[in-house]
Design a protein around this motif. Structure first.
Motif, mmCIF file in Angstrom:
data_model
loop_
_atom_site.group_PDB
_atom_site.id
_atom_site.type_symbol
_atom_site.label_atom_id
_atom_site.label_comp_id
_atom_site.label_asym_id
_atom_site.label_seq_id
_atom_site.Cartn_x
_atom_site.Cartn_y
_atom_site.Cartn_z
ATOM 1 N N VAL A 2 2.108 0.080 5.698
ATOM 2 C CA VAL A 2 2.164 -1.341 6.016
ATOM 3 C C VAL A 2 2.694 -2.100 4.802
ATOM 4 N N ALA A 3 3.598 -3.037 5.041
ATOM 5 C CA ALA A 3 4.142 -3.902 3.991
ATOM 6 C C ALA A 3 4.637 -3.107 2.783
ATOM 7 N N GLY A 4 5.265 -1.962 3.037
ATOM 8 C CA GLY A 4 5.807 -1.145 1.962
ATOM 9 C C GLY A 4 4.807 -0.266 1.249
ATOM 10 N N THR A 5 3.550 -0.263 1.701
ATOM 11 C CA THR A 5 2.506 0.557 1.087
ATOM 12 C C THR A 5 2.093 1.669 2.043
ATOM 13 N N SER A 6 2.098 2.911 1.549
ATOM 14 C CA SER A 6 1.709 4.063 2.363
ATOM 15 C C SER A 6 0.528 4.761 1.715
ATOM 16 N N GLY A 7 -0.381 5.263 2.548
ATOM 17 C CA GLY A 7 -1.520 6.006 2.019
ATOM 18 C C GLY A 7 -2.593 6.203 3.066
ATOM 19 N N MET A 8 -3.786 6.586 2.581
ATOM 20 C CA MET A 8 -4.918 6.845 3.463
ATOM 21 C C MET A 8 -5.895 5.677 3.429
ATOM 22 N N VAL A 9 -6.374 5.264 4.604
ATOM 23 C CA VAL A 9 -7.345 4.180 4.687
ATOM 24 C C VAL A 9 -8.684 4.669 4.137
ATOM 25 N N GLU A 10 -9.181 3.977 3.102
ATOM 26 C CA GLU A 10 -10.451 4.373 2.490
ATOM 27 C C GLU A 10 -11.601 3.462 2.905
ATOM 28 N N ASP A 11 -11.301 2.182 3.137
ATOM 29 C CA ASP A 11 -12.373 1.246 3.505
ATOM 30 C C ASP A 11 -11.799 0.106 4.332
ATOM 31 N N ILE A 12 -12.530 -0.292 5.377
ATOM 32 C CA ILE A 12 -12.149 -1.432 6.209
ATOM 33 C C ILE A 12 -13.255 -2.466 6.104
ATOM 34 N N GLY A 13 -12.965 -3.595 5.451
ATOM 35 C CA GLY A 13 -13.951 -4.659 5.279
ATOM 36 C C GLY A 13 -13.654 -5.838 6.169
ATOM 37 N N SER A 14 -14.498 -6.858 6.078
ATOM 38 C CA SER A 14 -14.324 -8.036 6.926
ATOM 39 C C SER A 14 -13.158 -8.899 6.469
ATOM 40 N N ARG A 15 -12.800 -8.820 5.171
ATOM 41 C CA ARG A 15 -11.705 -9.640 4.652
ATOM 42 C C ARG A 15 -10.514 -8.843 4.131
ATOM 43 N N SER A 16 -10.730 -7.582 3.783
ATOM 44 C CA SER A 16 -9.641 -6.791 3.213
ATOM 45 C C SER A 16 -9.824 -5.312 3.539
ATOM 46 N N MET A 17 -8.779 -4.548 3.257
ATOM 47 C CA MET A 17 -8.803 -3.114 3.497
ATOM 48 C C MET A 17 -8.296 -2.392 2.252
ATOM 49 N N THR A 18 -8.879 -1.240 1.948
ATOM 50 C CA THR A 18 -8.466 -0.453 0.787
ATOM 51 C C THR A 18 -7.683 0.769 1.246
ATOM 52 N N ILE A 19 -6.490 0.932 0.659
ATOM 53 C CA ILE A 19 -5.628 2.072 0.971
ATOM 54 C C ILE A 19 -5.436 2.896 -0.295
ATOM 55 N N ARG A 20 -5.668 4.188 -0.173
ATOM 56 C CA ARG A 20 -5.438 5.118 -1.280
ATOM 57 C C ARG A 20 -4.026 5.667 -1.148
ATOM 58 N N THR A 21 -3.139 5.294 -2.090
ATOM 59 C CA THR A 21 -1.739 5.717 -2.003
ATOM 60 C C THR A 21 -1.587 7.171 -2.423
ATOM 61 N N TYR A 22 -0.393 7.722 -2.169
ATOM 62 C CA TYR A 22 -0.125 9.109 -2.530
ATOM 63 C C TYR A 22 -0.017 9.291 -4.042
#
Length: 218
Positions: free
Chosen positions: A55-75
């Motif tokens: 998404v938006a030029g960022t690729s990786g694994m979803v680590e956390d889904i919060g109410s305001r933001s999401m954390t993605i662990r990139t390669y």
């Protein structure tokens, strides 16, 4: 005079109050949009923790889904925190929503004096021989095009995203292809152009440098 000065100060003060309120409103809208986006993401579940997305030029694994933001662990091993509104405002690719398979394409060019059927067979054997390439769907090779400098082939194959590295597989295949082609005497050409020089005795063109650096015909 004093009254005019007071009016000017009042206008400036009023302007800053309005500007401050607008800024607060923008911040409130920003937070509110992220919260709403978060609820939509959580309840609609277009992806979940451990999914591999882009998404938006960022690729990786979803680590956390919060109410305001999401954390993605990139390669690259980085944790990128994105506001939830990104996932509604941008196109999202979920590589693992339905399964863990991903298709890759490896392009190969060979010289025009090569036997196209032999090249196709060799490439097919090479890709099928790799332990990380899936048997189902089966890999295949197509003769893509007559290129400017080479006969162009494409290898299509699938692999498991979470147990294999696409970069490592493509590197292994290239090493194997180079070795097999070298053994079989098949050349991988480099870009080249033929230049035809026509010498017209009736009109000779001589390039000469003038004193000011300009090129002229004599």
């Amino acid at each position: 005079m004093q009254e005019s000065k007071c009016k000017r100060i009042s206008c400036i003060f009023y302007f800053y109050i309005v500007k401050f309120k607008c800024k607060k409103l923008n911040i409130f809208n920003y937070i509110f949009n992220n919260l709403i986006s978060g609820f939509i993401v959580i309840f609609s579940r277009p992806f979940k923790v451990s999914d591999m997305i882009e998404v938006a030029g960022t690729s990786g694994m979803v680590e956390d889904i919060g109410s305001r933001s999401m954390t993605i662990r990139t390669y690259d091993g980085l944790d990128v925190i994105l506001p939830n509104r990104y996932f509604l405002e941008n196109s999202v690719t979920n590589w693992t929503r339905t399964d863990l398979k991903k298709r890759e394409i490896l392009k190969v060019g060979v010289s025009y004096d090569s036997d196209s059927r032999e090249v196709e067979k060799l490439l097919t054997d090479i890709v099928k021989d790799h332990s990380k390439v899936l048997k189902d769907p089966a890999p295949f090779v197509i003769f893509k095009n007559f290129g400017d400098d080479a006969l162009e082939f494409e290898i299509y194959y699938w692999f498991e995203l979470k147990s294999s590295s696409g970069l490592k597989i493509s590197s292994d295949l290239r090493h194997h292809i180079a070795a097999v082609f070298n053994r079989e005497g098949i050349n991988i050409p480099y870009p080249q152009r033929d230049i035809h020089i026509i010498n017209d005795d009736a009109k000779k063109l001589t390039l000469d440098k003038s004193e000011n650096g300009e090129t002229k015909n004599v």
